[in-house]
Design a protein around this motif. Structure first.
Motif, PDB file in Angstrom:
ATOM      1  N   ALA A   1       0.734  -1.320   0.004  1.00 52.22           N
ATOM      2  CA  ALA A   1      -0.077   0.060   0.003  1.00 52.22           C
ATOM      3  C   ALA A   1       0.641   1.406   0.083  1.00 52.22           C
ATOM      4  O   ALA A   1       2.042   1.038   0.372  1.00 52.22           O
ATOM      5  CB  ALA A   1      -1.000  -0.032   1.094  1.00 52.22           C
ATOM      6  N   GLU A   2       0.288   2.502  -0.356  1.00 50.99           N
ATOM      7  CA  GLU A   2       0.904   3.771  -0.368  1.00 50.99           C
ATOM      8  C   GLU A   2       0.398   4.431   0.768  1.00 50.99           C
ATOM      9  O   GLU A   2      -0.763   4.434   0.930  1.00 50.99           O
ATOM     10  CB  GLU A   2       0.367   4.404  -1.530  1.00 50.99           C
ATOM     11  N   VAL A   3       1.221   4.681   1.801  1.00 55.42           N
ATOM     12  CA  VAL A   3       1.033   5.298   2.921  1.00 55.42           C
ATOM     13  C   VAL A   3       1.193   6.826   2.877  1.00 55.42           C
ATOM     14  O   VAL A   3       2.216   7.264   2.359  1.00 55.42           O
ATOM     15  CB  VAL A   3       1.381   4.916   4.193  1.00 55.42           C
ATOM     16  N   ALA A   4       0.162   7.742   3.112  1.00 54.33           N
ATOM     17  CA  ALA A   4       0.273   9.221   2.942  1.00 54.33           C
ATOM     18  C   ALA A   4       1.381   9.593   3.780  1.00 54.33           C
ATOM     19  O   ALA A   4       1.670   9.186   4.902  1.00 54.33           O
ATOM     20  CB  ALA A   4      -0.914   9.884   3.550  1.00 54.33           C
ATOM     21  N   GLY A   5       2.582  10.208   2.942  1.00 53.39           N
ATOM     22  CA  GLY A   5       3.654  10.639   3.687  1.00 53.39           C
ATOM     23  C   GLY A   5       4.634   9.900   3.476  1.00 53.39           C
ATOM     24  O   GLY A   5       6.009  10.158   3.930  1.00 53.39           O
TER      25      GLY A   5
END
Length: 116
Positions: free
Chosen positions: A80-84
Motif C-alpha cells: 500500500a501507499e501510506v500518505a507521507g
C-alpha cells in the motif's frame, strides 16, 4: 475523518483512503507476538531513541489499522501507499504508541499528540 486521541486513535491515509488506527488490547497482543523486541516497552524505547526499523513501523501500523477495523493483511499494507511515505508511516506508528501508553498531551515517544 475525525479521530479521538482520548481513545488512542490516529488518522492515516492508505491508498488514498482515510483510515482510523488505534492500538486496542488485542492489537497490542498481536503486535507483541509479531515484533522482534522482548517487550512492548522495548519497542517504545526503540521509537523514542529513533532506532526503529521498517519492520517495526509496519508491525505497529498494521496492529493499529486492525485495531481500527481495517480488514487488510500484512501483505496488503506492505504493497500500500501510506500518505507521507516512510516518514509519514513512522510518524503514525510513533503516534499510535504514544497514544496507547500516554494521555493526549503527555507526548510519549517524542510524537505529537495533537489532532492527527
Amino acid at each position: 475523518m475525525s479521530v479521538n486521541p482520548w481513545a488512542g486513535e490516529v488518522a492515516v491515509v492508505i491508498d488514498g483512503q482515510p483510515q482510523r488506527a488505534r492500538l486496542t488490547l488485542g492489537a497490542l497482543a498481536e503486535l507483541e507476538a509479531a515484533m522482534q523486541a522482548g517487550s512492548l516497552i522495548e519497542l517504545v524505547e526503540r521509537f523514542e531513541a529513533g532506532r526503529f526499523s521498517a519492520r517495526d513501523v509496519l508491525a505497529v501500523l498494521l496492529a493499529g489499522l486492525r485495531g481500527g477495523g481495517w480488514p487488510g493483511s500484512a501483505a496488503d499494507l506492505a504493497q500500500a501507499e501510506v500518505a507521507g511515505g516512510p516518514v509519514g508511516a513512522a510518524r503514525v506508528a510513533a503516534q499510535l504508541l504514544a497514544r496507547a501508553f500516554a494521555l493526549p498531551g503527555e507526548g510519549a515517544c517524542g510524537a505529537s499528540t495533537g489532532p492527527g
